[in-house]
Design a protein around this motif. Structure first.
Motif, PDB file in Angstrom:
ATOM      1  N   ILE A  12       2.062 -24.223 -26.928  1.00  0.00           N
ATOM      2  CA  ILE A  12       2.781 -25.462 -27.241  1.00  0.00           C
ATOM      3  C   ILE A  12       3.149 -26.196 -25.960  1.00  0.00           C
ATOM      4  O   ILE A  12       2.985 -27.417 -25.854  1.00  0.00           O
ATOM      5  CB  ILE A  12       4.059 -25.167 -28.064  1.00  0.00           C
ATOM      6  CG1 ILE A  12       3.679 -24.580 -29.429  1.00  0.00           C
ATOM      7  CG2 ILE A  12       4.878 -26.435 -28.249  1.00  0.00           C
ATOM      8  CD1 ILE A  12       4.858 -24.079 -30.236  1.00  0.00           C
ATOM      9  N   ILE A  13       3.619 -25.423 -24.969  1.00  0.00           N
ATOM     10  CA  ILE A  13       4.075 -26.074 -23.735  1.00  0.00           C
ATOM     11  C   ILE A  13       2.892 -26.676 -22.968  1.00  0.00           C
ATOM     12  O   ILE A  13       2.989 -27.783 -22.418  1.00  0.00           O
ATOM     13  CB  ILE A  13       4.892 -25.088 -22.876  1.00  0.00           C
ATOM     14  CG1 ILE A  13       6.227 -24.853 -23.591  1.00  0.00           C
ATOM     15  CG2 ILE A  13       5.130 -25.644 -21.476  1.00  0.00           C
ATOM     16  CD1 ILE A  13       7.163 -23.929 -22.903  1.00  0.00           C
ATOM     17  N   VAL A  14       1.748 -25.986 -22.988  1.00  0.00           N
ATOM     18  CA  VAL A  14       0.551 -26.544 -22.349  1.00  0.00           C
ATOM     19  C   VAL A  14       0.187 -27.864 -23.011  1.00  0.00           C
ATOM     20  O   VAL A  14      -0.115 -28.866 -22.352  1.00  0.00           O
ATOM     21  CB  VAL A  14      -0.630 -25.553 -22.436  1.00  0.00           C
ATOM     22  CG1 VAL A  14      -1.934 -26.237 -22.064  1.00  0.00           C
ATOM     23  CG2 VAL A  14      -0.392 -24.364 -21.528  1.00  0.00           C
ATOM     24  N   LYS A  15       0.271 -27.878 -24.348  1.00  0.00           N
ATOM     25  CA  LYS A  15      -0.061 -29.101 -25.074  1.00  0.00           C
ATOM     26  C   LYS A  15       0.906 -30.233 -24.742  1.00  0.00           C
ATOM     27  O   LYS A  15       0.494 -31.380 -24.543  1.00  0.00           O
ATOM     28  CB  LYS A  15      -0.014 -28.829 -26.585  1.00  0.00           C
ATOM     29  CG  LYS A  15      -1.356 -29.075 -27.253  1.00  0.00           C
ATOM     30  CD  LYS A  15      -1.261 -28.932 -28.740  1.00  0.00           C
ATOM     31  CE  LYS A  15      -0.936 -30.262 -29.371  1.00  0.00           C
ATOM     32  NZ  LYS A  15      -0.494 -30.102 -30.767  1.00  0.00           N
ATOM     33  N   SER A  16       2.194 -29.869 -24.667  1.00  0.00           N
ATOM     34  CA  SER A  16       3.197 -30.889 -24.343  1.00  0.00           C
ATOM     35  C   SER A  16       2.937 -31.465 -22.967  1.00  0.00           C
ATOM     36  O   SER A  16       3.032 -32.671 -22.757  1.00  0.00           O
ATOM     37  CB  SER A  16       4.604 -30.294 -24.373  1.00  0.00           C
ATOM     38  OG  SER A  16       4.826 -29.650 -25.593  1.00  0.00           O
ATOM     39  N   LEU A  17       2.617 -30.570 -22.034  1.00  0.00           N
ATOM     40  CA  LEU A  17       2.324 -31.020 -20.678  1.00  0.00           C
ATOM     41  C   LEU A  17       1.158 -32.003 -20.682  1.00  0.00           C
ATOM     42  O   LEU A  17       1.204 -33.046 -20.024  1.00  0.00           O
ATOM     43  CB  LEU A  17       1.956 -29.828 -19.799  1.00  0.00           C
ATOM     44  CG  LEU A  17       3.090 -29.232 -18.986  1.00  0.00           C
ATOM     45  CD1 LEU A  17       2.599 -28.015 -18.221  1.00  0.00           C
ATOM     46  CD2 LEU A  17       3.618 -30.280 -18.015  1.00  0.00           C
ATOM     47  N   ASN A  18       0.137 -31.653 -21.448  1.00  0.00           N
ATOM     48  CA  ASN A  18      -1.021 -32.540 -21.527  1.00  0.00           C
ATOM     49  C   ASN A  18      -0.653 -33.892 -22.113  1.00  0.00           C
ATOM     50  O   ASN A  18      -1.138 -34.918 -21.643  1.00  0.00           O
ATOM     51  CB  ASN A  18      -2.139 -31.895 -22.348  1.00  0.00           C
ATOM     52  CG  ASN A  18      -2.838 -30.809 -21.569  1.00  0.00           C
ATOM     53  OD1 ASN A  18      -2.845 -30.833 -20.336  1.00  0.00           O
ATOM     54  ND2 ASN A  18      -3.405 -29.838 -22.258  1.00  0.00           N
ATOM     55  N   SER A  19       0.203 -33.869 -23.160  1.00  0.00           N
ATOM     56  CA  SER A  19       0.596 -35.164 -23.738  1.00  0.00           C
ATOM     57  C   SER A  19       1.364 -35.978 -22.711  1.00  0.00           C
ATOM     58  O   SER A  19       1.179 -37.197 -22.621  1.00  0.00           O
ATOM     59  CB  SER A  19       1.460 -35.038 -24.995  1.00  0.00           C
ATOM     60  OG  SER A  19       1.300 -33.841 -25.627  1.00  0.00           O
ATOM     61  N   ILE A  20       2.234 -35.301 -21.958  1.00  0.00           N
ATOM     62  CA  ILE A  20       3.014 -36.035 -20.949  1.00  0.00           C
ATOM     63  C   ILE A  20       2.067 -36.655 -19.929  1.00  0.00           C
ATOM     64  O   ILE A  20       2.181 -37.834 -19.581  1.00  0.00           O
ATOM     65  CB  ILE A  20       4.023 -35.102 -20.241  1.00  0.00           C
ATOM     66  CG1 ILE A  20       5.100 -34.661 -21.222  1.00  0.00           C
ATOM     67  CG2 ILE A  20       4.665 -35.822 -19.057  1.00  0.00           C
ATOM     68  CD1 ILE A  20       6.049 -33.632 -20.678  1.00  0.00           C
ATOM     69  N   LYS A  21       1.086 -35.859 -19.492  1.00  0.00           N
ATOM     70  CA  LYS A  21       0.135 -36.366 -18.506  1.00  0.00           C
ATOM     71  C   LYS A  21      -0.622 -37.569 -19.049  1.00  0.00           C
ATOM     72  O   LYS A  21      -0.762 -38.581 -18.367  1.00  0.00           O
ATOM     73  CB  LYS A  21      -0.873 -35.267 -18.135  1.00  0.00           C
ATOM     74  CG  LYS A  21      -0.401 -34.380 -17.004  1.00  0.00           C
ATOM     75  CD  LYS A  21      -1.541 -33.448 -16.583  1.00  0.00           C
ATOM     76  CE  LYS A  21      -1.018 -32.104 -16.134  1.00  0.00           C
ATOM     77  NZ  LYS A  21      -2.019 -31.046 -16.268  1.00  0.00           N
ATOM     78  N   SER A  22      -1.101 -37.439 -20.289  1.00  0.00           N
ATOM     79  CA  SER A  22      -1.919 -38.544 -20.806  1.00  0.00           C
ATOM     80  C   SER A  22      -1.068 -39.786 -21.043  1.00  0.00           C
ATOM     81  O   SER A  22      -1.534 -40.918 -20.887  1.00  0.00           O
ATOM     82  CB  SER A  22      -2.683 -38.130 -22.061  1.00  0.00           C
ATOM     83  OG  SER A  22      -1.860 -38.174 -23.182  1.00  0.00           O
ATOM     84  N   MET A  23       0.217 -39.575 -21.394  1.00  0.00           N
ATOM     85  CA  MET A  23       1.105 -40.734 -21.542  1.00  0.00           C
ATOM     86  C   MET A  23       1.314 -41.419 -20.207  1.00  0.00           C
ATOM     87  O   MET A  23       1.314 -42.650 -20.104  1.00  0.00           O
ATOM     88  CB  MET A  23       2.460 -40.304 -22.111  1.00  0.00           C
ATOM     89  CG  MET A  23       2.493 -40.251 -23.618  1.00  0.00           C
ATOM     90  SD  MET A  23       3.930 -39.366 -24.183  1.00  0.00           S
ATOM     91  CE  MET A  23       5.126 -40.654 -24.153  1.00  0.00           C
ATOM     92  N   ALA A  24       1.499 -40.586 -19.174  1.00  0.00           N
ATOM     93  CA  ALA A  24       1.718 -41.148 -17.836  1.00  0.00           C
ATOM     94  C   ALA A  24       0.495 -41.938 -17.387  1.00  0.00           C
ATOM     95  O   ALA A  24       0.610 -43.024 -16.814  1.00  0.00           O
ATOM     96  CB  ALA A  24       2.025 -40.038 -16.847  1.00  0.00           C
ATOM     97  N   ILE A  25      -0.695 -41.399 -17.666  1.00  0.00           N
ATOM     98  CA  ILE A  25      -1.928 -42.084 -17.272  1.00  0.00           C
ATOM     99  C   ILE A  25      -2.074 -43.395 -18.037  1.00  0.00           C
ATOM    100  O   ILE A  25      -2.470 -44.419 -17.479  1.00  0.00           O
ATOM    101  CB  ILE A  25      -3.154 -41.180 -17.500  1.00  0.00           C
ATOM    102  CG1 ILE A  25      -3.117 -40.029 -16.492  1.00  0.00           C
ATOM    103  CG2 ILE A  25      -4.448 -41.961 -17.342  1.00  0.00           C
ATOM    104  CD1 ILE A  25      -4.196 -39.002 -16.689  1.00  0.00           C
ATOM    105  N   ASP A  26      -1.724 -43.339 -19.340  1.00  0.00           N
ATOM    106  CA  ASP A  26      -1.790 -44.555 -20.149  1.00  0.00           C
ATOM    107  C   ASP A  26      -0.912 -45.648 -19.558  1.00  0.00           C
ATOM    108  O   ASP A  26      -1.274 -46.822 -19.570  1.00  0.00           O
ATOM    109  CB  ASP A  26      -1.315 -44.271 -21.580  1.00  0.00           C
ATOM    110  CG  ASP A  26      -2.484 -43.901 -22.468  1.00  0.00           C
ATOM    111  OD1 ASP A  26      -3.627 -43.987 -21.982  1.00  0.00           O
ATOM    112  OD2 ASP A  26      -2.252 -43.527 -23.633  1.00  0.00           O
TER     113      ASP A  26
END
Lengths: 150, 351
Positions: free
Chosen positions: B193-207
């Motif tokens: 779950i935490i890996v997924k959350s991290l990925n979402s945070i990263k992709s949001m930041a990139i967006d």
């Protein structure tokens, strides 16, 4: 082994499309990307307009297939033009020009194995009966999916 | 008789006081003009003795051929033009550009060949139009930023918060699990779950803003955008560029990146093709960006707005802030090409 699995699945999709008189049917499955994350891709389709669907990669929770994957519940869009604000989250509605559609999870126990979507390129009323029909027509796919996963 | 006299007086008074410049012309000379016309002559480059051949003073008119053009000029064609727009240059002033006038030109006396030319300064009206345009653009920008906030808030609330919440629940349940194997199992779930959350945070930041744009420059940022774009829209992008790691002014990089992504998204949404080609070419004096598709295209003069309709304007505005130009070539069934040219050296004598 007269027909390959892929052919069998595609045949069922065509069958579903003709029976429900929908314009498009697609089956999305999980795959692993380069980083080892679970992503969802449209693997089998019937009556596609182009091959863009093959390149679309959805995150769990994103897109119709992603949402169904996450919630394990059917998801209905009655009018894409009105109901979808962020079209980039629903790319299939662009590439296949879908307007009304419903997607259901194909379950193995509690686990989602695949997402099946039936969609119209014109606005249609989609009731519970339509979703029930979709579910009942999918029963044949389930055992095949287990084989796909090996 | 008295009535006729006062009517003449009224007309005379109007002629003297009206805000439009009125010229009575006979072939090459001015017969009469009103005070406003004299004022106009004193302020603008108008050659009195060549008045009827207005081409000497006129810097173009507005018609279906263009905003400021000489083609199918009213002088050549129909002599009785009810209303047209033309441009005059201000005297001793090259900075403020040509001033728009609305004019009308008509034959008063056929035998004597007397024509009347009436000119009215349109600056105020045009200013109003400009303001209105600015206003609609501002509204668009506000709307877009509000939409972006909405989307982010939704993603934070429905996506990220939910995930972290479920990780929390699992962690709490671990406290009361005596079985070590179960604890291990839950721990690995929490990890996922935490890996997924991290990925979402990263992709949001990139967006929001790709770090690559600041760290690695325009080309790298565009390249990585194209990869994400391919996966988002199922489009194939061919990106050609003669720049690798060269850096440009931060403003230029941001604007070009935004314009390029906007054009790409338009292609994905409306062109209905599987491939789009992007050229990013840097010369000594300018940076050229082309986004081309061989899709359905559209009629530039009769745009059937599918989206907000302001995306194109937004592109133009962004590029014009850099002193550059955006042009769009498109026709139905052939495809669309968006071309932006941005000057790389600040020149003072640009027009």
């Amino acid at each position: 082994m007269t027909l390959s699995l892929e052919q069998k699945i595609t045949d069922i999709l065509i069958e579903i499309r003709l029976q429900l008189e929908v314009d498009f049917v697609g089956l999305a499955m999980a795959a692993e990307n380069a980083d080892g994350e679970i992503v969802i891709k449209w693997k089998y389709v019937s009556n596609n307009r182009n091959n863009r669907y093959q390149k679309i990669v959805l995150q769990v929770g994103k897109g119709i297939a992603g949402i169904v994957w996450k919630t394990a519940r059917p998801y209905v869009v009655e009018d894409a033009k009105k109901d979808i604000q962020e079209t980039k989250d629903f790319p299939l509605t662009i590439t296949e020009q879908l307007v009304s559609m419903a997607a259901i999870p194909l379950l193995n126990g509690n686990e989602v194995q695949a997402v099946l979507l039936g969609g119209f390129r014109k606005k249609k009323k989609l009731n519970q009966e339509f979703i029930d029909q979709l579910i009942s027509l999918c029963t044949e796919i389930n055992p095949l999916l287990l084989e796909v996963r090996g | 008789m008295g009535v006729a006299m006062s009517k003449q007086k009224l007309i005379e008074a109007m002629f003297q006081k009206m805000n439009d410049a009125v010229f009575f012309l006979k072939r090459n000379e001015v017969l009469y003009m009103n005070p406003k016309a004299m004022e106009l002559i004193s302020k603008f480059e108008v050659d009195l003795f060549n008045m009827p051949s207005i081409c000497h003073v006129c810097n173009g008119m507005t018609n279906e051929k263009g905003y400021q053009t000489c083609s199918s000029c009213f002088i050549e064609g129909d002599k009785n033009l009810e209303s047209f727009q033309l441009f005059l240059a201000k005297k001793n002033d090259t900075n403020s550009g040509d001033i728009p006038f609305s004019g009308s030109y008509f034959l008063l006396d056929e035998l004597e060949e007397v024509n009347v030319l009436v000119l009215r300064n349109l600056t105020n009206q045009q200013e109003t139009e400009k303001l209105q345009y600015q206003k609609s653009l501002t509204e668009y920008v506000i709307h877009a930023s509000e939409e972006e906030r909405k989307r982010l808030s939704r993603e934070l609330h429905d996506g990220l918060a939910q995930e972290i919440y479920s990780a929390l629940i699992q962690l709490q349940s671990m406290r009361y699990t005596p079985d070590f194997d179960k604890v291990k199992e839950t721990a690995s779930k929490v990890e996922t779950i935490i890996v997924k959350s991290l990925n979402s945070i990263k992709s949001m930041a990139i967006d929001l803003r790709p770090a690559a744009l600041d760290d690695m420059g325009l080309y790298a940022a565009l390249k990585s955008y194209c990869k994400r774009y391919e996966e988002t829209f199922g489009m194939e992008v061919e990106l050609y560029s003669n720049i690798q790691s060269e850096r440009f002014d931060g403003n230029i990089e941001t604007m070009v990146y935004r314009v390029c992504t906007e054009a790409l998204i338009n292609a994905a949404k409306y062109a209905d093709v599987e491939q789009v080609v992007v050229y990013l070419l840097a010369g000594k004096k300018q940076l050229r960006v082309e986004v081309m598709d061989e899709g359905v295209g559209f009629d530039l003069h009769n745009i059937h707005v599918k989206g907000s309709g302001l995306g194109l304007r937004n592109m133009e505005e962004r590029i014009s802030l850099l002193g550059g130009k955006v042009s769009i070539e498109t026709s139905i069934g052939i495809g669309t090409k968006v071309l932006a040219v941005i000057p790389l050296e600040q020149e003072d004598n640009n027009d």
